[in-house]
Design an enzyme around this catalytic site. Structure first.
Site, PDB file in Angstrom:
ATOM      1  N   ILE A  30      45.513  46.511  35.317  1.00  0.00           N
ATOM      2  CA  ILE A  30      44.454  46.569  36.622  1.00  0.00           C
ATOM      3  C   ILE A  30      43.647  45.456  36.276  1.00  0.00           C
ATOM      4  CG2 ILE A  30      42.959  47.987  35.725  1.00  0.00           C
ATOM      5  CD1 ILE A  30      41.837  49.146  38.182  1.00  0.00           C
ATOM      6  N   CYS A  31      43.225  44.523  37.438  1.00  0.00           N
ATOM      7  CA  CYS A  31      42.024  43.943  36.811  1.00  0.00           C
ATOM      8  C   CYS A  31      40.999  43.852  38.113  1.00  0.00           C
ATOM      9  CB  CYS A  31      43.311  42.106  37.086  1.00  0.00           C
ATOM     10  SG  CYS A  31      43.249  41.513  38.488  1.00  0.00           S
ATOM     11  N   ALA A  32      40.267  42.384  38.465  1.00  0.00           N
ATOM     12  CA  ALA A  32      39.151  42.361  38.888  1.00  0.00           C
ATOM     13  C   ALA A  32      39.552  42.992  40.858  1.00  0.00           C
ATOM     14  CB  ALA A  32      38.714  41.137  39.075  1.00  0.00           C
TER      15      ALA A  32
END
Length: 107
Positions: free
Chosen positions: A60-62
């Site tokens: 996951i990231c932004a």
């Protein structure tokens, strides 16, 4: 590279899925999904040995862009990686909780 939506990710995480957040340390500390370990892209190679080879690694990231890149590279390295579409921003928009602070590093 496979991608899942936030509903699937939340369900998998509740079942004990292994997940990493590839955002920068300050982004992670400002708010991350509970139970997700930090593995910033700038240090990505240093975290590979700590990742499980026998089960999926959710990334996951932004928003989903950096996680897609990281998942592709993990797949190329032999991991079963899955990018989380919508990222932490989507997680927050749907009213799910976040944790603030440095948390746990992947390696």
């Amino acid at each position: 590279m496979r991608e899942v939506d936030l509903e699937v990710f939340a369900s998998e995480l509740a079942e004990g899925a292994f997940a990493i957040d590839v955002r920068e340390p300050d982004e992670y500390a400002a708010g991350h999904v509970p139970g997700v370990r930090t593995a910033p892209l700038a240090e990505f190679g240093a975290h590979l040995a700590a990742l499980p080879a026998d089960r999926p690694v959710y990334v996951i990231c932004a928003s989903g862009n950096r996680s897609a890149w990281a998942a592709e590279h993990l797949e190329a390295a032999g991991f079963h990686a899955i990018s989380v579409a919508g990222g932490t921003s989507g997680w927050v928009r749907t009213g799910r909780p976040v944790v603030r602070g440095t948390g746990t590093r992947a390696a």
